[in-house]
Design a protein around this motif. Sequence first.
Motif, PDB file in Angstrom:
ATOM      1  N   LYS A 110       9.401   4.035  72.005  1.00  0.00           N
ATOM      2  CA  LYS A 110       9.225   4.853  72.814  1.00  0.00           C
ATOM      3  C   LYS A 110       9.532   6.917  72.754  1.00  0.00           C
ATOM      4  N   LYS A 111      10.385   6.734  71.578  1.00  0.00           N
ATOM      5  CA  LYS A 111      10.652   7.622  71.072  1.00  0.00           C
ATOM      6  C   LYS A 111       9.655   8.495  70.088  1.00  0.00           C
ATOM      7  N   LYS A 133       7.048  10.040  72.754  1.00  0.00           N
ATOM      8  CA  LYS A 133       7.606  11.403  73.181  1.00  0.00           C
ATOM      9  C   LYS A 133       7.609  11.861  72.643  1.00  0.00           C
TER      10      LYS A 133
END
Length: 556
Positions: A410-411, A414
């Motif tokens: 997810k990081k 993003k």
Amino acid sequence: MVVSNYLLLEEPIRMASILEPSKPVHIISLHNNASKIESFFFPICCMCGEKGSFFPAMTKIVGTLGPNSRSVEVISGCLKAGMSVARFDFSFGDAKFHQDTLENLSMAIKATQKLCGVMLDTLGPELLLVNKSEHPIALKEDSFVILTPDQDKQASSDLLPINFSGLSKAVKKGDDIFIGQYLFTGNETTSVWMEVSEVKGEDVVCLIKNSATLAGPLYTLHVAGIHIDLPTLTDKDKEVISTWGVRNKIDFLSLSYARRAEDVRHAREFLSGLGDLSQTQIFAKIENVEGLDNFDEILQEADGIILARGNLGIDLPPEKVFLYQKEAIYKCNVAGKPAVVTRVVDSMTDNLRPTRAEATDVANAVLDGTDAILLGAETLRGLYPVETISTVGKICAEAEKAYHQDLYFKKAVKHVGEPMSHLESIASSAVRAAIKVKASIIICFTSSGRAARLIAKYRPTMPVLSVVIPRLKTNQLSWTFSGAFEARQSLIVRGLFPMLADPRHPAEFTSSTNESVLKVALDHGKASGVIKPHDRVVVCQKVGDASVVKIIELED
């Protein structure tokens, strides 16, 4: 569920479960023993040994070959234990010594059927204490010793010749100087910490802060926080690269003491004029605060980063080292460039087991996101090179099980932001699909290796099999196939394992050829035990002008 950085622990936590035996992590066995396999893949492309063998971890291990690890038997043991890149450190030994070692490596590769990359580590602007007699030198705490650039003088307890005439201009009273064999840890009786007392012409008078005995011909000298006015790529380095490096078509160049982005650009320009070495990847070795200050610019120019914690640990306050490591690895991860951590199990140079702190250090490096662990003295002059590689691999494998991939994914997504590039979108989608369907492996067809590296950037929990498709190229005098460099260079990327397709097939595969090569890759996975009946496999490939991610569910 407990989340700390990228550490994943399931609730409720059962401490007794930690003592349960670990299951081996099978990572594709590529042994070309079938005629149909040989029609599609080079025998040299074997990653692992015989049927059913496996690497203990997806984190790669770089082993430094030297006096205690240069026989065919020991190198074979290192390869079987999990070494995927062999490092040749030219701060010691001549070209013949390293050539003989490399030829033994070649024989070990053939014997074990395990592919291994070659890394040349430059000397760089390294300051050395020269002890020509090789007699032990005893240094006593609170005594004084003179560092002199006059290398014709004999080394003694009162006088230490060094290979740099500009030290007296670079230091001042109160500066710290460290001398040791490969490093200074503060615990060794073979390393010494000194403080500059005064400068006399070209000589530097130092107060000895701890008693030590220096034994051997060469010791590294490090001045904390001081700029040394020497080129990063020295004339000696250029000679070694243009002779030994060209002869052996090195896969990686470890650029010691990289301090500025210009250092990497200069090295790249030099390699570009050496034929095949234009494809050699440059790993910038960050060893001092100057390199740390310019880290972002260096990372942009380099193909990867080596975090040389030995020297850097001298330049930095001890309480800052962990923070540097975490920040540097994170920057490498989001840039999709390999991060390599050094100096993890120093005590295994002389012991069969690491300390508790060292074992934890290896695991934390994996949880931080490192691609590879580099072993230096532990394998070069250590008493247990094979056991060290095996132990580090087992620790890495355990740490990988606790890696919080979902949080990292997810990081990473993003950070990339939107709109994503075409390749980035395909790579992240392949990993997302593989995680969702619980695929046992991701297979990626690639020519340059870039697509496979992008997939590995998202840290999938399953291995990524990179099927490198060779391309025909010419220098107007002869025709050659690319692909070998690209295949070997994936051996330093976490979770990425290469296969090199047969160049007799066209670079732009037809649909039928693609399916045939895919079947061979799947057969390899089945033979090694990583793919079982009813498993799902995610495939990333080009079909015409389109990039395709597809999910295959295997039958009985």
